[in-house]
Design a protein around this motif. Structure first.
Motif, PDB file in Angstrom:
ATOM      1  N   SER A 161       0.884  -1.370  -0.052  1.00  0.00           N
ATOM      2  CA  SER A 161       0.006   0.062   0.159  1.00  0.00           C
ATOM      3  C   SER A 161       0.922   1.299   0.160  1.00  0.00           C
ATOM      4  CB  SER A 161      -0.946  -0.032   1.162  1.00  0.00           C
ATOM      5  OG  SER A 161      -1.859   1.075   1.193  1.00  0.00           O
ATOM      6  N   ALA A 210       2.129   2.603   5.493  1.00  0.00           N
ATOM      7  CA  ALA A 210       2.121   1.441   6.593  1.00  0.00           C
ATOM      8  C   ALA A 210       0.689   1.323   7.279  1.00  0.00           C
ATOM      9  CB  ALA A 210       3.315   1.718   7.496  1.00  0.00           C
ATOM     10  N   ALA A 254      -1.677  -0.326   4.968  1.00  0.00           N
ATOM     11  CA  ALA A 254      -1.217  -1.810   5.062  1.00  0.00           C
ATOM     12  C   ALA A 254      -1.398  -2.626   6.133  1.00  0.00           C
ATOM     13  CB  ALA A 254       0.382  -1.869   4.709  1.00  0.00           C
ATOM     14  N   GLU A 255      -1.573  -1.761   7.461  1.00  0.00           N
ATOM     15  CA  GLU A 255      -1.923  -2.370   8.821  1.00  0.00           C
ATOM     16  C   GLU A 255      -3.296  -3.022   8.561  1.00  0.00           C
ATOM     17  OE1 GLU A 255      -1.309  -0.056  12.072  1.00  0.00           O
ATOM     18  OE2 GLU A 255      -1.400  -1.801  13.432  1.00  0.00           O
ATOM     19  N   MET A 293      -3.697  -5.710   6.399  1.00  0.00           N
ATOM     20  CA  MET A 293      -3.014  -7.154   6.976  1.00  0.00           C
ATOM     21  C   MET A 293      -4.400  -7.529   7.998  1.00  0.00           C
ATOM     22  SD  MET A 293      -2.085  -7.954  10.355  1.00  0.00           S
ATOM     23  CE  MET A 293      -0.993  -6.198  11.155  1.00  0.00           C
ATOM     24  N   ARG A 310       1.093  -9.445   6.405  1.00  0.00           N
ATOM     25  CA  ARG A 310       1.785  -8.754   7.627  1.00  0.00           C
ATOM     26  C   ARG A 310       3.244  -8.497   7.496  1.00  0.00           C
ATOM     27  NH1 ARG A 310       1.610  -9.138  13.422  1.00  0.00           N
ATOM     28  NH2 ARG A 310      -0.652  -9.337  13.250  1.00  0.00           N
ATOM     29  N   TRP A 367       3.747  -5.588   5.786  1.00  0.00           N
ATOM     30  CA  TRP A 367       3.419  -4.307   6.549  1.00  0.00           C
ATOM     31  C   TRP A 367       4.599  -4.056   7.291  1.00  0.00           C
ATOM     32  CZ3 TRP A 367       2.049  -5.257  11.900  1.00  0.00           C
ATOM     33  CH2 TRP A 367       1.987  -4.255  12.813  1.00  0.00           C
ATOM     34  N   GLU A 368       5.207  -4.992   7.901  1.00  0.00           N
ATOM     35  CA  GLU A 368       6.498  -4.983   8.425  1.00  0.00           C
ATOM     36  C   GLU A 368       7.586  -4.155   7.663  1.00  0.00           C
ATOM     37  OE1 GLU A 368       7.153  -5.221  11.534  1.00  0.00           O
ATOM     38  OE2 GLU A 368       5.896  -6.610  12.234  1.00  0.00           O
ATOM     39  N   GLN A 370       6.813  -2.319   5.138  1.00  0.00           N
ATOM     40  CA  GLN A 370       6.571  -0.793   5.186  1.00  0.00           C
ATOM     41  C   GLN A 370       6.764  -0.053   6.116  1.00  0.00           C
ATOM     42  OE1 GLN A 370       3.510  -1.061   2.429  1.00  0.00           O
ATOM     43  NE2 GLN A 370       3.031   1.025   1.929  1.00  0.00           N
ATOM     44  N   LYS A 371       6.696  -0.747   7.365  1.00  0.00           N
ATOM     45  CA  LYS A 371       7.069   0.036   8.599  1.00  0.00           C
ATOM     46  C   LYS A 371       8.734   0.738   8.488  1.00  0.00           C
ATOM     47  CE  LYS A 371       5.236  -2.619  11.837  1.00  0.00           C
ATOM     48  NZ  LYS A 371       5.156  -3.006  13.132  1.00  0.00           N
TER      49      LYS A 371
END
Lengths: 371, 371, 371, 371
Positions: free
Chosen positions: C108, C111, C114-115, C118, C347, C350-351, C353-354
């Protein structure tokens, strides 16, 4: 400082002459030798050239007469970097004077002459060394150790080459290099890969070569417009069988547009393989086949590979071309002082020359020839 | 032979001392210099060590007292390869005596001390040179010429590294290298890549680094069982902004298991790029983008890249590590004799040290720092 | 032939859409799968584009409405190769419809989004996969096995990069890539090296980055003369600390003039090291240090490195980029059919992206940031 | 989708059979073809094998009788990946049935048989293609374009090789590969480098080879203890003169311990040179000699090198081995549909086989032979 001084008489002050002088200067600070070389006399084609060479290279005296150099009692080692045609007379005089003889390759313009030089040297019992300097590379010594130890199993194949581009340009004029008496790419640089093949794999039993002239004519003189045909090979490819039965091939090429120092080979064994190129002279590739980990390992030169440690105590710092000549000179001085015999001596250089001439003959006669 | 003789006083006979001695021996036969260096005095920690070093390296005299060497009227150039802590006192004494000073890197253990040394040298007007020998590579000079000429357009990015493995083994004991006063991977070899980055791209405006100790403790003495914690970095990564605005990063790592000499970088420009590794010290990669022919060209060192031609008239014959020191010494002797200024001088070495200390401070304070 | 048919609904028919379609076509003949994919529906921005894409790529049906594709009962897997901004709405719709979701990276534009994706996917229990296809390389899997097994000891350092040149030309116009919402080199290709670093070495604890815009402005439209400033990074360098304490750095650069696919890294361990570049995607370099034989071994991809053997029974025959997508799709289909979970799932994406956003924040705030 | 469907009948489902099937599956989504291939019938040695192969590879029907496949009106193209001895009868039957014939190399076990096949095909006017897939590499096509355009001047030399290690292990049993009728390293893989040499440099006028058997005996059956002598070559080195007068050499070696895919060559011209190895199949090295910038440029495959762009719109993404077969099949389908003739056809494969047999004869008779 307490060591016996060894007088060096150098004939020639061109590319190789400078290289010899540099090596004799540097060797004492790098190797722990039993003797100390002194740059005693430089001889060149004329007194003037010799004077200038001696000044540039740090020799005590100069002469335009190589015979005077050979005869001078202060000279213990005669180093010959004169044109190829002069190798035989200078070396024969030096042998007659009982001097150690250090001669650039090729030893002579014909194998027959080389044989006479070898016989004279052996009869006189003098130390001889011929400057196949690429053999001095610690990675080449390592390669031989690996082969000899059986680490790659039995050798099954050889593929070698010496390719450079210094004669690729058709405007490079005629010179001793293109003299039908002893010239050509095969004699000039093919001799390096032949000597290395023999060093690593032993004698050659049979050869079949093909030679071509790529540049049909060249200026007679540098920059001149008058041209004459080229009568020597610019490129040779050869098949070869070693005494061991191993099959191989090699190329000698001084018109290899893209190559400046592709003295290279791959040696295959039943349990591994080795590959080397002088373009990466500080690497040796060793293949071994752990399952799932199979591949060539690039071994970098370091103190584990003598005599690298004489130059630097740390790996990865790279030897250069001139360092190979220093190693050569160290081995020569040790041999001169009664240490282990060094090589290639005149006998080995004669053997190399026989292989070269066998290749030339096989190309002419279109048939296999034994050296 | 008519040239003024320049007396060399060398302090130290370890790795770098041998390297200096070899360079001074060899340089005269390779470069056409206005003066002739003489190996006059060798100083070492004890008279005995000095005697042995002088004999091995070919110096006329030996002393256990570096001050005596500095004061000796026969010494014109003081070459310092002593432990880092002694660089400042010896250099200051040599400056006071009006001698040319040739000092191994790092110039000093702190930037503050380096600044004092620089100020003293500039006040005295003596010639100084610091031994960042990797800058002497003809390919590095070529890289700078290419960048300066605009051949690759405007520089946009830098990525550098100096990684070796000489401290990777936890049994390598403590030494001056791990002394918190001036030690650590960043100071020891990071200084090479910092000096090269400055040489190629100019001053550094801001840095942010992170340092880690990979080997927690080491033997206090070689082979001993008593261990002490390591208080310096084994590895540092740093971000850097040049004055020009260019962004880059570098790594210094002496525990890089797989690397013996990865002093390497890539410099990107708007119209091309350059890449280099000391592991292939005779190559420079130059990227240019002809349509359908785009790619890195591996330029091989040759006579087109001065001063390669001093060592060999033919391309592809490879310089080695020790040759870089010969080039360094040639530039030093020329500058000493009134020729063009050589560098990096003490001022430049001080600038390098400021960058190193800024990186160390940024790592400690977790913030960006201007050198 | 007796296998359940799985309907594939593909959104997008550009570079990645073609790549997905090719993978779904080819996978059945290369992998022994429990199900058979069918190219059921292609959706694109307009019905016309979709029709043409379906014809070119071999889909049964076409639609200009991705929601219709998602809702179609014949579609079991929704493959998303639409512009980044559409990833979230399409994926959320597919999750709501209980479909397996296969989404191109980045998951995405933020983040936070994305979260949410997820969380929705995990709540719905659907299979998800994000297209970090470079992780599928057998040599990357081998690298992880080597690291996990301890073969190179404890990891001590990481140095990574993803550098390409597709945005180096200032005439490349603005697009979703330069949209401040989710664009920039770090997000676009930095995400590949971040995901690979996490795959090989685990979570990242802290980062500090610096970002620059190399091309100040670009045409608003292809070929146009009106230009607008670029507000995203062209190049980012970052320091990173992994949870394990390991220090590393990385570069993301889409203006790297000389590079087309330098997704590369070196990982150093206490007993060995690994190095890889996507430019040599069929090689993995493994360093191990037998005395005198120390060096990097170039391991060539072969049947010893699954799933290479699915493509070819002989080593040395090289996988290509498209083959990585085939492997990805094979793992997806296996997971869809109830086999082992595949990854990176939403998941993990997302990590990643963080980490990217932490780098962006650290550059803005000039400070270290934890993802 | 409006395109005519072309029925594919594939004989054989081993390594090459899978490779063909994969190519026919994938080609439609990658190339814009005038026709659409359908996987119609798979034939194998037994009905059972054929059934399993058809299921695995996605064919509609299966048969244990290749004649039935050839005769089936739904089959338009007969693809032959059966053992070498069957190539001739199947191809002759397919020609008789007026089908397009796509045959794996070697075309036949003898040049005489190949000639008959060629004559039959030309008399019948059917499209033929022989699977020398390495010629399909965009970098090989680029090499030919560069040579043809004169970009490297007049060609002066060739040095080629195809070396692999699949027969290096003495426990690899006898098979069709070691059958004196058509077997041996030279016939098996030497044919690839011969075909490539002809593709790049034209006809071969004269050859002189030497052949050796490295592994003296092998198990008669896999895993068995009974052994029989090997009567074919494991390694051949050959000299060759092209019609143009160019001199070259090549090696064929299937016991090359360290090599998995060294299909490689260097071609030297008067103004440049080219070098290639299938181990780096996405690179082509091009040498050109700008002063001071001379060196090999590593050209990376990309959209500038058709048909790379069919697989990926971005450079640097790498084609793999299987992609070469896709290109081959695309050319075949275009030719079948009346497009440009594809090659190597049966005539060219016969020419290759004549060179191979000339080399074998020259080795036996120890003399030069014209093919």
């Amino acid at each position: 400082m307490g060591k016996a001084t060894i007088g060096i008489g150098l004939v020639g002050s061109g590319f190789m002459g400078r290289c010899h002088a540099n090596a004799f200067r540097a060797v004492g600070g790098l190797f722990d030798l039993p003797v100390a070389p002194a740059l005693t006399i430089l001889a060149d084609a004329t007194p003037d050239l010799a004077e200038r060479g001696a000044a540039a290279l740090g020799f005590d005296r100069a002469t335009g007469d190589w015979q005077a150099l050979v005869d001078d009692p202060a000279v213990d080692i005669v180093a010959i970097t004169a044109p190829n045609l002069l190798h035989a007379p200078i070396a024969q005089a030096a042998i007659a004077a009982g001097k150690t003889v250090y001669c650039e390759k090729p030893l002579s313009t014909t194998a027959a002459l080389a044989e006479q030089m070898m016989q004279a040297a052996e009869a006189a019992g003098v130390v001889t060394l011929v400057g196949f300097n690429f053999l001095r590379n610690p990675m080449i010594r390592l390669a031989r150790d690996i082969i000899t130890s059986g680490e790659i199993g039995a050798v099954t194949g050889f593929r070698g080459r010496h390719a450079e581009n210094y004669m690729a340009n058709p405007e490079v004029p005629h010179s001793f290099r293109t003299d039908p008496a002893g010239g050509g790419a095969l004699a000039d640089i093919g001799s390096h890969i032949v000597s290395m093949a023999r060093y690593l794999l032993g004698p050659v039993a049979q050869v079949q070569a093909d030679c071509v002239t790529v540049v049909p004519d060249r200026p007679i003189r540098p920059g001149g417009t008058e041209r004459a045909p080229v009568l020597v090979d610019d490129m040779t490819h050869a098949l070869m069988r070693f005494d061991s039965g191993v099959l191989g091939s090699l190329e000698a090429n001084w018109a290899a547009t893209a190559r400046t120092m592709d003295l290279s080979w791959e040696i295959t064994g039943t349990r591994g393989a080795l590959a080397f190129s002088q373009e990466r002279m500080n690497d040796l590739l060793l293949h071994s086949g752990a399952p799932g980990r199979s591949g060539y390992t690039r071994i970098e030169a370091g103190p584990a590979h003598p005599p690298y440690g004489q130059f630097c105590p740390a790996p990865g710092h790279h030897l250069g071309f001139n360092d190979l000549k220093v190693i050569e000179v160290a081995e020569l001085l040790n041999a001169h002082a009664g240490g282990p015999a060094c090589g290639p001596d005149f006998r080995e250089a004669w053997e190399v020359q026989k292989v070269i001439e066998a290749m030339q003959r096989s190309a002419r006669d279109r048939t296999w020839v034994a050296p």
